[in-house]
Design an enzyme around this catalytic site. Structure first.
Site, PDB file in Angstrom:
ATOM      1  N   ASN A 115       0.432  -1.082   0.273  1.00 46.34           N
ATOM      2  CA  ASN A 115       0.062   0.057  -0.171  1.00 46.34           C
ATOM      3  C   ASN A 115       1.148   1.366  -0.392  1.00 46.34           C
ATOM      4  O   ASN A 115       1.964   1.704   0.639  1.00 46.34           O
ATOM      5  CB  ASN A 115      -0.641  -0.106   1.080  1.00 46.34           C
ATOM      6  CG  ASN A 115      -2.112  -1.201   1.832  1.00 46.34           C
ATOM      7  OD1 ASN A 115      -1.838  -1.555  -0.018  1.00 46.34           O
ATOM      8  ND2 ASN A 115      -2.243  -1.668   1.943  1.00 46.34           N
ATOM      9  N   ASP A 117      -0.547   4.343   1.488  1.00 48.81           N
ATOM     10  CA  ASP A 117      -1.641   5.524   1.968  1.00 48.81           C
ATOM     11  C   ASP A 117      -0.228   5.564   3.390  1.00 48.81           C
ATOM     12  O   ASP A 117      -0.878   7.169   3.770  1.00 48.81           O
ATOM     13  CB  ASP A 117      -2.826   4.569   2.187  1.00 48.81           C
ATOM     14  CG  ASP A 117      -2.739   3.346   2.943  1.00 48.81           C
ATOM     15  OD1 ASP A 117      -1.850   2.751   3.812  1.00 48.81           O
ATOM     16  OD2 ASP A 117      -3.509   2.428   2.724  1.00 48.81           O
ATOM     17  N   HIS A 134       5.283  -0.598  -2.806  1.00 44.53           N
ATOM     18  CA  HIS A 134       5.491   0.834  -4.027  1.00 44.53           C
ATOM     19  C   HIS A 134       5.169   1.770  -3.511  1.00 44.53           C
ATOM     20  O   HIS A 134       5.380   3.057  -3.429  1.00 44.53           O
ATOM     21  CB  HIS A 134       3.944   0.167  -3.671  1.00 44.53           C
ATOM     22  CG  HIS A 134       3.836  -1.626  -4.777  1.00 44.53           C
ATOM     23  ND1 HIS A 134       2.677  -2.178  -4.747  1.00 44.53           N
ATOM     24  CD2 HIS A 134       5.111  -2.209  -5.274  1.00 44.53           C
ATOM     25  CE1 HIS A 134       2.435  -3.148  -5.062  1.00 44.53           C
ATOM     26  NE2 HIS A 134       4.158  -3.166  -5.524  1.00 44.53           N
ATOM     27  N   CYS A 167      16.529  18.263   1.255  1.00 41.52           N
ATOM     28  CA  CYS A 167      16.461  18.109   2.434  1.00 41.52           C
ATOM     29  C   CYS A 167      17.392  18.585   3.269  1.00 41.52           C
ATOM     30  O   CYS A 167      17.487  19.757   3.234  1.00 41.52           O
ATOM     31  CB  CYS A 167      17.766  16.484   1.706  1.00 41.52           C
ATOM     32  SG  CYS A 167      18.693  16.103   3.755  1.00 41.52           S
ATOM     33  N   CYS A 172      23.932  18.319   3.985  1.00 36.24           N
ATOM     34  CA  CYS A 172      23.620  17.939   2.731  1.00 36.24           C
ATOM     35  C   CYS A 172      23.187  18.638   1.659  1.00 36.24           C
ATOM     36  O   CYS A 172      23.406  19.460   0.666  1.00 36.24           O
ATOM     37  CB  CYS A 172      22.171  16.538   2.776  1.00 36.24           C
ATOM     38  SG  CYS A 172      21.528  16.241   1.233  1.00 36.24           S
ATOM     39  N   THR A 210      -5.359  -8.827   0.508  1.00 38.85           N
ATOM     40  CA  THR A 210      -4.237  -9.178  -1.044  1.00 38.85           C
ATOM     41  C   THR A 210      -4.452 -10.225  -1.883  1.00 38.85           C
ATOM     42  O   THR A 210      -4.658 -10.761  -1.479  1.00 38.85           O
ATOM     43  CB  THR A 210      -2.940  -8.717  -0.695  1.00 38.85           C
ATOM     44  OG1 THR A 210      -2.210  -9.321  -1.931  1.00 38.85           O
ATOM     45  CG2 THR A 210      -2.095 -10.169  -0.332  1.00 38.85           C
ATOM     46  N   SER A 211      -5.255  -9.610  -3.107  1.00 38.21           N
ATOM     47  CA  SER A 211      -5.234 -10.824  -4.410  1.00 38.21           C
ATOM     48  C   SER A 211      -3.858 -11.292  -4.775  1.00 38.21           C
ATOM     49  O   SER A 211      -4.092 -12.315  -5.318  1.00 38.21           O
ATOM     50  CB  SER A 211      -5.827  -9.589  -5.441  1.00 38.21           C
ATOM     51  OG  SER A 211      -4.480  -9.421  -6.303  1.00 38.21           O
ATOM     52  N   GLN A 237     -11.462 -12.181  -1.734  1.00 40.32           N
ATOM     53  CA  GLN A 237     -11.660 -12.684  -3.791  1.00 40.32           C
ATOM     54  C   GLN A 237     -10.254 -14.308  -3.087  1.00 40.32           C
ATOM     55  O   GLN A 237      -9.876 -14.494  -2.436  1.00 40.32           O
ATOM     56  CB  GLN A 237     -10.935 -12.004  -4.388  1.00 40.32           C
ATOM     57  CG  GLN A 237     -11.937 -10.732  -4.291  1.00 40.32           C
ATOM     58  CD  GLN A 237     -11.315  -9.985  -3.687  1.00 40.32           C
ATOM     59  OE1 GLN A 237     -10.111  -9.302  -3.198  1.00 40.32           O
ATOM     60  NE2 GLN A 237     -12.174  -9.795  -3.510  1.00 40.32           N
ATOM     61  N   VAL A 253     -11.295  -9.121   7.217  1.00 35.78           N
ATOM     62  CA  VAL A 253      -9.629  -8.395   7.379  1.00 35.78           C
ATOM     63  C   VAL A 253     -10.389  -8.482   9.005  1.00 35.78           C
ATOM     64  O   VAL A 253      -9.167  -8.692   9.113  1.00 35.78           O
ATOM     65  CB  VAL A 253      -8.628  -7.612   7.137  1.00 35.78           C
ATOM     66  CG1 VAL A 253      -7.819  -8.143   7.834  1.00 35.78           C
ATOM     67  CG2 VAL A 253      -8.876  -7.945   5.498  1.00 35.78           C
TER      68      VAL A 253
END
Length: 474
Positions: A115, A117, A134, A167, A172, A210-211, A237, A253
């Site tokens: 996820n 989010d 991701h 940054c 930096c 999760t599928s 599913q 869930v």
């Protein structure tokens, strides 16, 4: 509607199977499976959890491939889900908070999420025990020194692009990038390597919501099998990995995890959201040296140019003895200028912060003392301890709106007083399993919570051009 993750993704035709049928285990079968899962978790020495979009649907965030998922509705030419609140105000689900408790208890060793989010981090999971394969819609990364910045606003870009911010480390100052992958982007080794390592040594990998279609991520749970580990899948599913699993549960869930927590005699902690802002007060002597010119600024702790999404407007007033004109600030930057005679005694500025939709309280009052003396009283506790105590107090009081100072700084040129305030903007308590509901307007459902919102993921999905390929990570 903000430009959300799904809309920003490059368009592709093949997004995998969508609109798959949902299955529900009969109540007596579901209960038996929940008990089996609880035993698996209780006996585990190295539990790894692998999560997908299905754990966030009860937060009001649509999934992608379910009956009411984004890509399912888009393929059917139907209107996408309406949302009443912005993405950045989404609240962690029962499952998110149960995982926090399992991690604190030393049972959950590592968490892998597909996820973007940001809810796992927002819930309180340790960053060192989390791989976000991701990316994270609220995270910026310095590609030079590796510093991460978890924001309270959604990052404007995806695809590892430069965001326009830099940054903040003095040594930096390199340009920051978003962390969310587009279809063509490979999974980052920083996230993938520890995920693979923990799956290889796991004795139980629990897949939630999760599928298990997205490669190569979906193959991570299988890596435990070589060492004798077990796989449990909780999803509405069927998945391509069901045949490899030791236990497959078709149920909501949140309901399954609540049942497990009850059997383990573990409580699901409330979620307390604390937002930060900084008050910057600058003083300068007028040219004729008769007056002090004051500038008040209410700014994000992420930078003076960054948005403050939880603030709608600010009402400013002053000590009555000052007879100074009040004001309402509702346009960025939230800034006010005033002048006092040089002999003015110390006074107070009163700020009524009107909070945006999604916050549990409508406004918060802050009193800012103005004397510009260099503070001799230091904060006795570090920032983390102060915030921990604030959360504890909010839970005890069972209400939000509490505030505290977490940082104070004096700058000599120009003479400025910078105070960082922490504000409790949300508290969510989770009901018991007896309050479980079998129905939900969103796939995967949830137990009843004391906030019932759907959130704006910023999705409108307007595409005209298709790309001929998509990367292996999806």
């Amino acid at each position: 509607m903000s430009l959300g993750y799904a809309e920003k993704l490059s368009y592709i035709e093949d997004v995998g199977n969508v609109g798959m049928d949902e299955f529900f285990d009969p109540p007596h079968v579901l209960q038996e499976k929940i008990e089996r899962l609880a035993v698996m978790i209780q006996k585990s020495k190295h539990l790894v959890v692998f999560t997908g979009a299905g754990i966030s649907t009860s937060c009001g965030i649509p999934d992608f491939r379910g009956p009411k998922g984004i890509w399912t509705l888009q393929r059917q030419g139907k209107a996408l889900p309406e949302a009443s609140l912005p993405f950045h105000r989404a609240t962690p689900s029962i499952t998110h908070m149960a995982l926090v408790e399992l991690e604190k208890a030393g049972i959950l060793k590592f968490l892998i999420s597909q996820n973007v989010d940001g809810l796992h981090l927002r819930s309180g999971i340790s960053r060192g025990k989390l791989a976000e394969l991701h990316g994270n819609s609220f995270m910026e990364l310095c590609s030079s020194c590796g510093a991460e910045y978890f924001r309270d606003f959604e990052i404007e870009t995806i695809g590892l692009k430069e965001t326009g911010r830099r940054c903040s480390k003095a040594s930096c100052g390199s340009k920051l990038r978003d962390t969310v992958l587009d279809w063509e982007d490979a999974l980052p080794p920083k996230e993938m390597d520890p995920a693979e390592k923990h799956c290889k040594i796991a004795d139980v990998v629990l897949c939630l919501g999760t599928s298990l279609q997205i490669t190569p991520a979906c193959n991570l749970p299988l890596k435990c099998l070589k060492g004798g580990g077990k796989i449990a899948i909780v999803n509405l599913q069927k998945t391509p990995k069901d045949k490899k699993a030791n236990l497959v549960i078709h149920g909501y869930v949140d309901k399954v995890i609540t049942g497990v927590m009850n059997i383990l005699d573990m409580c699901i902690p409330p979620f307390v959201r604390i937002d930060l802002l900084q008050i910057i007060l600058t003083q300068a002597l007028s040219l004729d040296k008769k007056y002090w010119n004051w500038t008040l600024r209410i700014a994000s702790v992420h930078g003076t140019q960054a948005p403050i999404p939880f603030i709608k407007s600010v009402e400013v007033s002053f000590s009555e003895s000052l007879n100074m004109k009040a004001a309402i600030l509702n346009e960025k930057p939230l800034q006010l200028k005033r002048r006092t005679v040089k002999a003015t005694k110390p006074f107070d500025i009163i700020l009524n912060l009107n909070l945006s939709s999604g916050c549990k309280c409508s406004y918060v009052e802050l009193k800012i003392p103005v004397d510009f003396e260099i503070p001799t009283e230091l904060l006795n506790e570090d920032k983390d301890s102060i915030i921990h105590n604030l959360k504890h107090k909010a839970i005890e009081d069972q209400c939000c709106g509490q505030t505290t100072v977490v940082e104070r700084q004096m700058v000599l040129v120009p003479k400025s007083n910078i105070i960082v305030h922490a504000i409790v903007t949300n508290i969510t308590e989770y009901g018991s399993s007896s309050e479980a509901t079998e129905s939900s307007s969103i796939t995967n459902g949830s137990l009843k919570r004391r906030d019932g919102y759907k959130f704006d993921c910023g999705i409108s999905w307007k595409r005209t051009k298709a790309r001929k390929h998509h990367h292996r990570h999806r």
